[in-house]
Design an enzyme around this catalytic site. Structure first.
Site, PDB file in Angstrom:
ATOM      1  N   PHE A 123     -17.124  38.540 -70.699  1.00  0.00           N
ATOM      2  CA  PHE A 123     -17.708  39.076 -69.460  1.00  0.00           C
ATOM      3  C   PHE A 123     -18.832  40.070 -69.779  1.00  0.00           C
ATOM      4  O   PHE A 123     -19.987  39.880 -69.385  1.00  0.00           O
ATOM      5  CB  PHE A 123     -16.560  39.712 -68.657  1.00  0.00           C
ATOM      6  CG  PHE A 123     -16.954  40.708 -67.610  1.00  0.00           C
ATOM      7  CD1 PHE A 123     -17.956  40.432 -66.685  1.00  0.00           C
ATOM      8  CD2 PHE A 123     -16.277  41.921 -67.523  1.00  0.00           C
ATOM      9  CE1 PHE A 123     -18.294  41.361 -65.706  1.00  0.00           C
ATOM     10  CE2 PHE A 123     -16.601  42.840 -66.544  1.00  0.00           C
ATOM     11  CZ  PHE A 123     -17.621  42.568 -65.648  1.00  0.00           C
ATOM     12  N   LEU A 174     -18.069  43.633 -79.639  1.00  0.00           N
ATOM     13  CA  LEU A 174     -17.255  43.596 -78.417  1.00  0.00           C
ATOM     14  C   LEU A 174     -16.072  42.646 -78.531  1.00  0.00           C
ATOM     15  O   LEU A 174     -15.165  42.699 -77.697  1.00  0.00           O
ATOM     16  CB  LEU A 174     -18.115  43.165 -77.213  1.00  0.00           C
ATOM     17  CG  LEU A 174     -19.067  44.206 -76.616  1.00  0.00           C
ATOM     18  CD1 LEU A 174     -20.242  44.498 -77.531  1.00  0.00           C
ATOM     19  CD2 LEU A 174     -19.576  43.758 -75.263  1.00  0.00           C
ATOM     20  N   SER A 229     -12.280  51.853 -75.444  1.00  0.00           N
ATOM     21  CA  SER A 229     -11.636  51.618 -74.148  1.00  0.00           C
ATOM     22  C   SER A 229     -11.006  52.895 -73.607  1.00  0.00           C
ATOM     23  O   SER A 229     -10.544  53.756 -74.377  1.00  0.00           O
ATOM     24  CB  SER A 229     -10.537  50.575 -74.313  1.00  0.00           C
ATOM     25  OG  SER A 229      -9.717  50.531 -73.173  1.00  0.00           O
ATOM     26  N   TYR A 253      -2.821  47.683 -77.821  1.00  0.00           N
ATOM     27  CA  TYR A 253      -4.248  47.581 -77.501  1.00  0.00           C
ATOM     28  C   TYR A 253      -4.894  48.972 -77.532  1.00  0.00           C
ATOM     29  O   TYR A 253      -5.920  49.189 -78.186  1.00  0.00           O
ATOM     30  CB  TYR A 253      -4.411  46.930 -76.118  1.00  0.00           C
ATOM     31  CG  TYR A 253      -5.828  46.906 -75.609  1.00  0.00           C
ATOM     32  CD1 TYR A 253      -6.703  45.912 -75.996  1.00  0.00           C
ATOM     33  CD2 TYR A 253      -6.291  47.896 -74.733  1.00  0.00           C
ATOM     34  CE1 TYR A 253      -8.021  45.893 -75.538  1.00  0.00           C
ATOM     35  CE2 TYR A 253      -7.593  47.886 -74.262  1.00  0.00           C
ATOM     36  CZ  TYR A 253      -8.455  46.890 -74.671  1.00  0.00           C
ATOM     37  OH  TYR A 253      -9.744  46.894 -74.219  1.00  0.00           O
ATOM     38  N   ASN A 293     -13.164  51.218 -65.966  1.00  0.00           N
ATOM     39  CA  ASN A 293     -12.905  49.912 -65.330  1.00  0.00           C
ATOM     40  C   ASN A 293     -14.222  49.218 -64.999  1.00  0.00           C
ATOM     41  O   ASN A 293     -14.854  49.523 -63.988  1.00  0.00           O
ATOM     42  CB  ASN A 293     -12.039  50.101 -64.088  1.00  0.00           C
ATOM     43  CG  ASN A 293     -10.622  50.544 -64.455  1.00  0.00           C
ATOM     44  OD1 ASN A 293     -10.430  51.630 -64.990  1.00  0.00           O
ATOM     45  ND2 ASN A 293      -9.647  49.710 -64.208  1.00  0.00           N
ATOM     46  N   VAL A 324      -8.972  44.583 -61.070  1.00  0.00           N
ATOM     47  CA  VAL A 324      -8.598  44.618 -59.652  1.00  0.00           C
ATOM     48  C   VAL A 324      -9.765  44.205 -58.748  1.00  0.00           C
ATOM     49  O   VAL A 324      -9.557  43.538 -57.735  1.00  0.00           O
ATOM     50  CB  VAL A 324      -8.026  46.008 -59.275  1.00  0.00           C
ATOM     51  CG1 VAL A 324      -9.061  47.121 -59.437  1.00  0.00           C
ATOM     52  CG2 VAL A 324      -7.470  46.003 -57.863  1.00  0.00           C
ATOM     53  N   ASP A 355       1.952  51.091 -64.949  1.00  0.00           N
ATOM     54  CA  ASP A 355       0.657  51.468 -64.373  1.00  0.00           C
ATOM     55  C   ASP A 355       0.430  52.971 -64.540  1.00  0.00           C
ATOM     56  O   ASP A 355       1.338  53.758 -64.297  1.00  0.00           O
ATOM     57  CB  ASP A 355       0.705  51.170 -62.864  1.00  0.00           C
ATOM     58  CG  ASP A 355      -0.576  50.540 -62.364  1.00  0.00           C
ATOM     59  OD1 ASP A 355      -1.393  50.123 -63.199  1.00  0.00           O
ATOM     60  OD2 ASP A 355      -0.740  50.454 -61.136  1.00  0.00           O
TER      61      ASP A 355
HETATM   62  C1  UD2 Z   1      -7.464  48.849 -67.303  1.00  0.00           C
HETATM   63  C2  UD2 Z   1      -7.852  47.665 -68.155  1.00  0.00           C
HETATM   64  C3  UD2 Z   1      -6.848  47.464 -69.230  1.00  0.00           C
HETATM   65  C4  UD2 Z   1      -6.638  48.747 -70.019  1.00  0.00           C
HETATM   66  C5  UD2 Z   1      -6.253  49.866 -69.048  1.00  0.00           C
HETATM   67  C6  UD2 Z   1      -6.168  51.192 -69.776  1.00  0.00           C
HETATM   68  C7  UD2 Z   1      -9.096  46.091 -66.789  1.00  0.00           C
HETATM   69  C8  UD2 Z   1      -9.048  44.791 -66.075  1.00  0.00           C
HETATM   70  N1  UD2 Z   1      -7.923  46.477 -67.349  1.00  0.00           N
HETATM   71  O1  UD2 Z   1      -6.267  48.562 -66.618  1.00  0.00           O
HETATM   72  O2  UD2 Z   1      -7.303  46.438 -70.096  1.00  0.00           O
HETATM   73  O3  UD2 Z   1      -7.823  49.060 -70.718  1.00  0.00           O
HETATM   74  O4  UD2 Z   1      -7.268  50.012 -68.057  1.00  0.00           O
HETATM   75  O5  UD2 Z   1      -5.849  52.224 -68.903  1.00  0.00           O
HETATM   76  O6  UD2 Z   1     -10.119  46.739 -66.916  1.00  0.00           O
HETATM   77  N2  UD2 Z   1      -4.045  46.508 -58.710  1.00  0.00           N
HETATM   78  C9  UD2 Z   1      -3.643  46.204 -57.436  1.00  0.00           C
HETATM   79  N3  UD2 Z   1      -3.673  44.897 -57.039  1.00  0.00           N
HETATM   80  C10 UD2 Z   1      -4.109  43.893 -57.862  1.00  0.00           C
HETATM   81  C11 UD2 Z   1      -4.524  44.217 -59.176  1.00  0.00           C
HETATM   82  C12 UD2 Z   1      -4.469  45.526 -59.576  1.00  0.00           C
HETATM   83  O7  UD2 Z   1      -3.247  47.072 -56.651  1.00  0.00           O
HETATM   84  O8  UD2 Z   1      -4.114  42.725 -57.425  1.00  0.00           O
HETATM   85  C13 UD2 Z   1      -4.034  47.910 -59.134  1.00  0.00           C
HETATM   86  C14 UD2 Z   1      -3.258  48.122 -60.419  1.00  0.00           C
HETATM   87  O9  UD2 Z   1      -1.894  48.273 -60.163  1.00  0.00           O
HETATM   88  C15 UD2 Z   1      -3.928  49.397 -60.946  1.00  0.00           C
HETATM   89  C16 UD2 Z   1      -5.372  49.280 -60.446  1.00  0.00           C
HETATM   90  O10 UD2 Z   1      -5.363  48.317 -59.413  1.00  0.00           O
HETATM   91  O11 UD2 Z   1      -3.323  50.533 -60.394  1.00  0.00           O
HETATM   92  C17 UD2 Z   1      -6.341  48.852 -61.515  1.00  0.00           C
HETATM   93  O12 UD2 Z   1      -5.795  47.709 -62.170  1.00  0.00           O
HETATM   94  P1  UD2 Z   1      -6.619  46.896 -63.279  1.00  0.00           P
HETATM   95  O13 UD2 Z   1      -5.689  45.883 -63.820  1.00  0.00           O
HETATM   96  O14 UD2 Z   1      -7.903  46.459 -62.725  1.00  0.00           O
HETATM   97  O15 UD2 Z   1      -6.986  47.984 -64.379  1.00  0.00           O
HETATM   98  P2  UD2 Z   1      -6.129  49.087 -65.152  1.00  0.00           P
HETATM   99  O16 UD2 Z   1      -6.857  50.385 -64.963  1.00  0.00           O
HETATM  100  O17 UD2 Z   1      -4.708  49.087 -64.805  1.00  0.00           O
END
Ligand code: UD2
Length: 350
Positions: free
Chosen positions: A19, A87, A131, A158, A185, A200, A290
């Site tokens: 990406f 990357l 990250s 990771y 993000n 998300v 989370d």
């Molecule tokens: C991000 C990174 C992950 C890691 C992490 C470290 C992405 C995609 N993921 O995870 O690889 O580096 O940071 O902290 O960049 N959510 C919803 N509904 C959905 C999907 C997600 O509510 O359908 C919420 C999820 O529970 C979270 C937030 O959205 O609270 C962000 O989720 P994410 O998976 O996009 O990214 P994150 O920060 O958990």
């Protein structure tokens, strides 16, 4: 200080079909640079290469970064590289939990080998995809680069492997000068929405465009720091340009984010509004593991590298929605500023 103009350069991008990697290749080509791209398609997608695969200054190699001698082979094939943008990685946090050894091998040890080879081959600049996961569990926001250390409690192999690789990269001060970008993000066109662990924004936009309810995990008051992919590409270019500065210059670890928290439920509402759909949000169980909040301090990168994000959340979402709807969007580095004044700051970039 304005950066002195640099002519076209030869760069290597690992993870070129990913990406972010594909946007980076496109941005570098648009600026006149020559790009060798490497990807083994473990998570990268062939279609991400389509917009520039036949560009006369793009050379693709389907290889793994774990292969000994990779950089030497590419050096022989193309000549010396000014910058290695590294990357390629195992990018899935859940996969890293299931395959810790493989994750340390790919994300940490292969990075250190590339770094050593870059030194032998006289590469000027080595820019690494760090990250936000390197920060593990933290209470205080915003996160500053010094908040991650050997005592950090990481949530996944990771996060730990990225931290260790970052420390190795940042210890190189000259030839190559190492810089690790701890991206928060990232979102934008080409982000794959298909897995439950996809970003998300890609998931919400996909759901909204398909007319399905948006699924918020937990109460939706958890926050994240969203940064548009074109801004991330610019951060990579700024980091590469810092190779031309003094060896005693700033440290080599920088957060890349917006510096602003966004609550997930607010994000869901905004996406409903921008896609002109009725607000249809389903609250589901909180996702195990989370983190509650994640916001970057972007003081260091703006002070040392002159970088600031230019694409606000609403503008970035509009572009992502347009892409998801199938309207091909010109991507890369030609984005117009969002009116926050950052376009007037001196910018140093490759
Ligand atoms: C991000 C990174 C992950 C890691 C992490 C470290 C992405 C995609 N993921 O995870 O690889 O580096 O940071 O902290 O960049 N959510 C919803 N509904 C959905 C999907 C997600 O509510 O359908 C919420 C999820 O529970 C979270 C937030 O959205 O609270 C962000 O989720 P994410 O998976 O996009 O990214 P994150 O920060 O958990």
């Amino acid at each position: 200080m304005e950066k002195k103009a640099s002519g076209p350069l030869r760069c290597l991008v690992t993870g070129a079909a990913g990406f972010v990697g594909s946007h980076l290749c496109e941005g570098l080509l648009a600026l006149g640079h020559t790009v060798a791209g490497v990807d083994n398609f473990f998570s990268g997608r062939r279609e991400n290469l389509d917009p520039f695969a036949s560009h006369p200054r793009f050379f693709f190699h389907e290889r793994s970064i774990t292969e000994p001698g990779l950089l030497e082979d590419l050096h022989k094939a193309h000549g010396p590289f000014h910058t290695v943008f590294h990357l390629a990685a195992i990018v899935s946090v859940p996969y890293s939990v299931e395959h810790p050894e493989e994750t340390y091998h790919v994300n940490e040890r292969a990075t250190v080998r590339l770094l050593n080879d870059a030194e032998k081959l006289g590469v000027r600049s080595f820019v690494f995809a760090g990250s936000a996961a390197e920060y593990g569990i933290q209470d205080r926001m915003p996160l500053r680069e010094s908040n991650a250390g050997d005592g950090t409690r990481w949530l996944s192999p990771y996060g730990e492997a990225k931290y260790r690789a970052t420390m190795a990269v940042a210890s190189r001060r000259r030839r190559p000068r190492g810089v690790s970008l701890r991206c928060f993000n990232i979102y934008g066109p080409r982000q794959d929405p298909s897995s439950p662990y996809s970003g998300v924004i890609s998931r919400f936009v996909d759901m909204a465009v398909a007319g399905r309810p948006l699924t918020v995990f937990g109460d939706g008051l958890q926050t994240r720091d969203f940064v548009f992919v074109d801004d991330v590409v610019e951060a990579y270019r700024h980091a590469a340009a810092s190779a031309d500065e003094s060896a005693n210059g700033p440290c080599g670890i920088y957060n890349v984010g917006s510096g602003r928290p966004t609550a997930i439920v607010d994000l869901a509402r905004l996406i409903c509004r921008l896609t002109e759909r009725p607000e249809s949000i389903t609250f589901c169980a909180e996702r195990p593991g989370d983190i509650r909040h994640s916001t970057a301090s972007i003081e260091a990168i703006s002070r040392d590298l002159g970088w600031a994000p230019r694409i606000g959340l609403e503008q970035g979402l509009r572009r992502t929605i347009q892409w998801m709807r199938g309207a091909a969007q010109p991507t890369g580095v030609k984005a117009s500023p969002d009116g926050d004044g950052s376009e007037n700051k001196p910018r140093r970039e490759l």
